[in-house]
Write an enzyme that holds these catalytic residues in place. Structure first.
Site, PDB file in Angstrom:
ATOM      1  N   ASP A  41      -9.921   3.010   2.029  1.00  0.00           N
ATOM      2  CA  ASP A  41     -10.087   2.383   3.348  1.00  0.00           C
ATOM      3  C   ASP A  41     -10.704   3.381   4.334  1.00  0.00           C
ATOM      4  OD1 ASP A  41      -9.121  -0.172   2.794  1.00  0.00           O
ATOM      5  OD2 ASP A  41      -7.041   0.371   3.221  1.00  0.00           O
ATOM      6  N   LYS A  57       0.810  -1.227   0.000  1.00  0.00           N
ATOM      7  CA  LYS A  57       0.000   0.000   0.000  1.00  0.00           C
ATOM      8  C   LYS A  57       0.841   1.273   0.000  1.00  0.00           C
ATOM      9  CE  LYS A  57      -4.242  -1.904   1.978  1.00  0.00           C
ATOM     10  NZ  LYS A  57      -5.315  -1.736   2.962  1.00  0.00           N
TER      11      LYS A  57
HETATM   12  P1  NDP Z   1       0.225  -2.911  10.597  1.00  0.00           P
HETATM   13  O1  NDP Z   1       1.193  -4.037  10.614  1.00  0.00           O
HETATM   14  O2  NDP Z   1       0.556  -1.674   9.851  1.00  0.00           O
HETATM   15  O3  NDP Z   1      -0.113  -2.480  12.128  1.00  0.00           O
HETATM   16  C1  NDP Z   1      -0.352  -3.449  13.087  1.00  0.00           C
HETATM   17  C2  NDP Z   1      -0.871  -2.789  14.348  1.00  0.00           C
HETATM   18  O4  NDP Z   1      -1.183  -3.813  15.301  1.00  0.00           O
HETATM   19  C3  NDP Z   1       0.126  -1.850  15.033  1.00  0.00           C
HETATM   20  O5  NDP Z   1      -0.552  -0.824  15.669  1.00  0.00           O
HETATM   21  C4  NDP Z   1       0.777  -2.810  16.048  1.00  0.00           C
HETATM   22  O6  NDP Z   1       1.341  -2.141  17.157  1.00  0.00           O
HETATM   23  C5  NDP Z   1      -0.421  -3.582  16.500  1.00  0.00           C
HETATM   24  N1  NDP Z   1      -0.034  -4.868  17.096  1.00  0.00           N
HETATM   25  C6  NDP Z   1       0.394  -5.980  16.452  1.00  0.00           C
HETATM   26  N2  NDP Z   1       0.664  -6.952  17.345  1.00  0.00           N
HETATM   27  C7  NDP Z   1       0.415  -6.433  18.579  1.00  0.00           C
HETATM   28  C8  NDP Z   1       0.491  -6.947  19.903  1.00  0.00           C
HETATM   29  N3  NDP Z   1       0.901  -8.212  20.145  1.00  0.00           N
HETATM   30  N4  NDP Z   1       0.134  -6.147  20.933  1.00  0.00           N
HETATM   31  C9  NDP Z   1      -0.301  -4.877  20.698  1.00  0.00           C
HETATM   32  N5  NDP Z   1      -0.382  -4.336  19.479  1.00  0.00           N
HETATM   33  C10 NDP Z   1      -0.039  -5.101  18.414  1.00  0.00           C
HETATM   34  O7  NDP Z   1      -1.134  -3.555  10.065  1.00  0.00           O
HETATM   35  P2  NDP Z   1      -2.368  -2.774   9.388  1.00  0.00           P
HETATM   36  O8  NDP Z   1      -2.611  -1.526  10.160  1.00  0.00           O
HETATM   37  O9  NDP Z   1      -2.179  -2.681   7.944  1.00  0.00           O
HETATM   38  O10 NDP Z   1      -3.571  -3.803   9.616  1.00  0.00           O
HETATM   39  C11 NDP Z   1      -4.134  -4.022  10.914  1.00  0.00           C
HETATM   40  C12 NDP Z   1      -5.403  -4.856  10.735  1.00  0.00           C
HETATM   41  O11 NDP Z   1      -6.403  -4.090  10.076  1.00  0.00           O
HETATM   42  C13 NDP Z   1      -5.208  -6.079   9.829  1.00  0.00           C
HETATM   43  O12 NDP Z   1      -4.960  -7.200  10.626  1.00  0.00           O
HETATM   44  C14 NDP Z   1      -6.522  -6.238   9.107  1.00  0.00           C
HETATM   45  O13 NDP Z   1      -7.269  -7.285   9.723  1.00  0.00           O
HETATM   46  C15 NDP Z   1      -7.245  -4.942   9.350  1.00  0.00           C
HETATM   47  N6  NDP Z   1      -7.636  -4.294   8.101  1.00  0.00           N
HETATM   48  C16 NDP Z   1      -8.943  -4.409   7.743  1.00  0.00           C
HETATM   49  C17 NDP Z   1      -9.404  -3.815   6.603  1.00  0.00           C
HETATM   50  C18 NDP Z   1     -10.846  -3.968   6.254  1.00  0.00           C
HETATM   51  O14 NDP Z   1     -11.233  -3.611   5.135  1.00  0.00           O
HETATM   52  N7  NDP Z   1     -11.674  -4.436   7.182  1.00  0.00           N
HETATM   53  C19 NDP Z   1      -8.520  -3.028   5.723  1.00  0.00           C
HETATM   54  C20 NDP Z   1      -7.149  -2.954   6.196  1.00  0.00           C
HETATM   55  C21 NDP Z   1      -6.743  -3.586   7.340  1.00  0.00           C
HETATM   56  P3  NDP Z   1       2.902  -1.662  17.134  1.00  0.00           P
HETATM   57  O15 NDP Z   1       2.933  -0.402  16.315  1.00  0.00           O
HETATM   58  O16 NDP Z   1       3.211  -1.456  18.562  1.00  0.00           O
HETATM   59  O17 NDP Z   1       3.686  -2.796  16.495  1.00  0.00           O
END
Ligand code: NDP
Length: 280
Positions: free
Chosen positions: A107, A71
């Site tokens: 999105d 993206k």
């Molecule tokens: P990113 O990898 O960019 O971000 C992941 C996020 O999750 C960060 O804020 C990260 O925190 C947090 N995170 C991951 N593991 C943990 C943990 N163990 N404890 C606390 N925080 C955690 O992913 P995206 O933002 O691209 O996607 C996130 C979700 O959004 C996807 O899983 C997807 O399911 C959903 N999504 C849904 C869409 C839809 O159309 N419904 C469209 C796009 C995404 P940190 O920064 O601290 O690592």
């Protein structure tokens, strides 16, 4: 209508791509609209994203939806970038016309559309957003655009939360990840924009005991449809919004951009639920 050699073509590009529900969703809309059109999934590793996307442009595609992990790279190959995609720093929609690539982000309006469809207009509302990754950037942008009165961000990595605030919502407040339960007491809407709760990931632990009123609790995760986070919220009496609505709503403007007409008003949720192994 069965596609012919004159079919309008578009697709979705990502890695992995086999899990994507977009081809199924688009196929339902294409059929309902009676269009001579095709929508295909394409896999590309990060270093092959640009050559593959540009080859597909030259091959005559109308455009591409872009999913993980491309993206951000999608902006690099664009000649024109919408204000929204520029602010968010990511695009999930590339359209090809007149030899140019146009990048947009659907999105953000997709999340807001889903929230509104569930009776949760964020205008004038206080919102707690959990997460600071790509989905959170889109969701926070959408909330600002839709007129949320205040936004609180909680993320495990605080620096990422600060970067999101500085980029998109300078007036937002930040609380520590461990402060998320308490922050619930001062908001109307809570959104999970982390990947916690996704199949194979740990559950998002959340305690709604501090809530002073019934909240709207939304998840961006849609696999599983009812995450532990949504189950906890529902058990505490809050209204829940699953992530499938966001997926459907982000797809509608993509369909229109590719095929030149609005997505037909048909039930795509039921076939998507079946594909997820969930019942309607
Ligand atoms: P990113 O990898 O960019 O971000 C992941 C996020 O999750 C960060 O804020 C990260 O925190 C947090 N995170 C991951 N593991 C943990 C943990 N163990 N404890 C606390 N925080 C955690 O992913 P995206 O933002 O691209 O996607 C996130 C979700 O959004 C996807 O899983 C997807 O399911 C959903 N999504 C849904 C869409 C839809 O159309 N419904 C469209 C796009 C995404 P940190 O920064 O601290 O690592």
């Amino acid at each position: 209508m069965k596609p012919t050699g004159a079919a309008l073509t578009a697709g979705v590009i990502g890695q992995p791509i086999g899990h994507s529900l977009s081809p199924l969703m688009m196929a339902h809309w294409v059929e309902a609209a009676g269009l001579n059109a095709i929508y295909t999934p394409y896999i590309a590793s990060p270093h092959m994203f640009a050559p593959v996307a540009l080859a597909l442009q030259r091959a005559g595609l109308k455009g591409l939806n872009v999913t993980l992990p491309h993206k951000e790279q999608a902006l690099v190959i664009a000649h024109r970038i919408s204000d929204r995609a520029d602010a968010i720093g990511a695009a999930n929609l590339l359209t090809f016309s007149d030899g140019e690539v146009h990048a947009d982000n659907t999105d953000a309006p997709g999340f807001i559309g889903s929230l509104k469809a569930s009776g949760g207009d964020p205008a004038g509302q206080r919102v707690l957003v959990l997460g600071a990754g790509g989905a959170a950037r889109s969701i926070v942008y959408g909330l600002v655009e839709a007129g949320a009165s205040s936004i609180v961000i909680a993320n495990r990595n605080r620096q990422r939360a600060e970067a999101l605030r500085d980029r998109i919502a300078p007036k937002a407040d930040i609380v520590g990840w461990d402060g998320r339960d308490e922050a619930v007491g001062d908001v109307d809407i809570v959104v999970n924009a982390t990947s916690l709760g996704l199949t194979g990931q740990p559950v998002l632990d959340m305690d709604f005991a501090h809530a002073s009123k019934p909240l709207i609790v939304a998840d961006s995760v849609y696999s599983p449809l009812i995450t532990g986070f949504l189950r906890t919220a529902a058990a505490a009496g809050h209204k829940t919004v699953d992530g499938l609505g966001m997926l459907i709503e982000q797809g509608k403007p993509s369909f229109e951009a590719f095929y030149g007409q609005p997505a037909p008003n048909v039930d795509v949720r039921t076939p998507l639920l079946a594909a997820l192994g969930e019942s309607a």
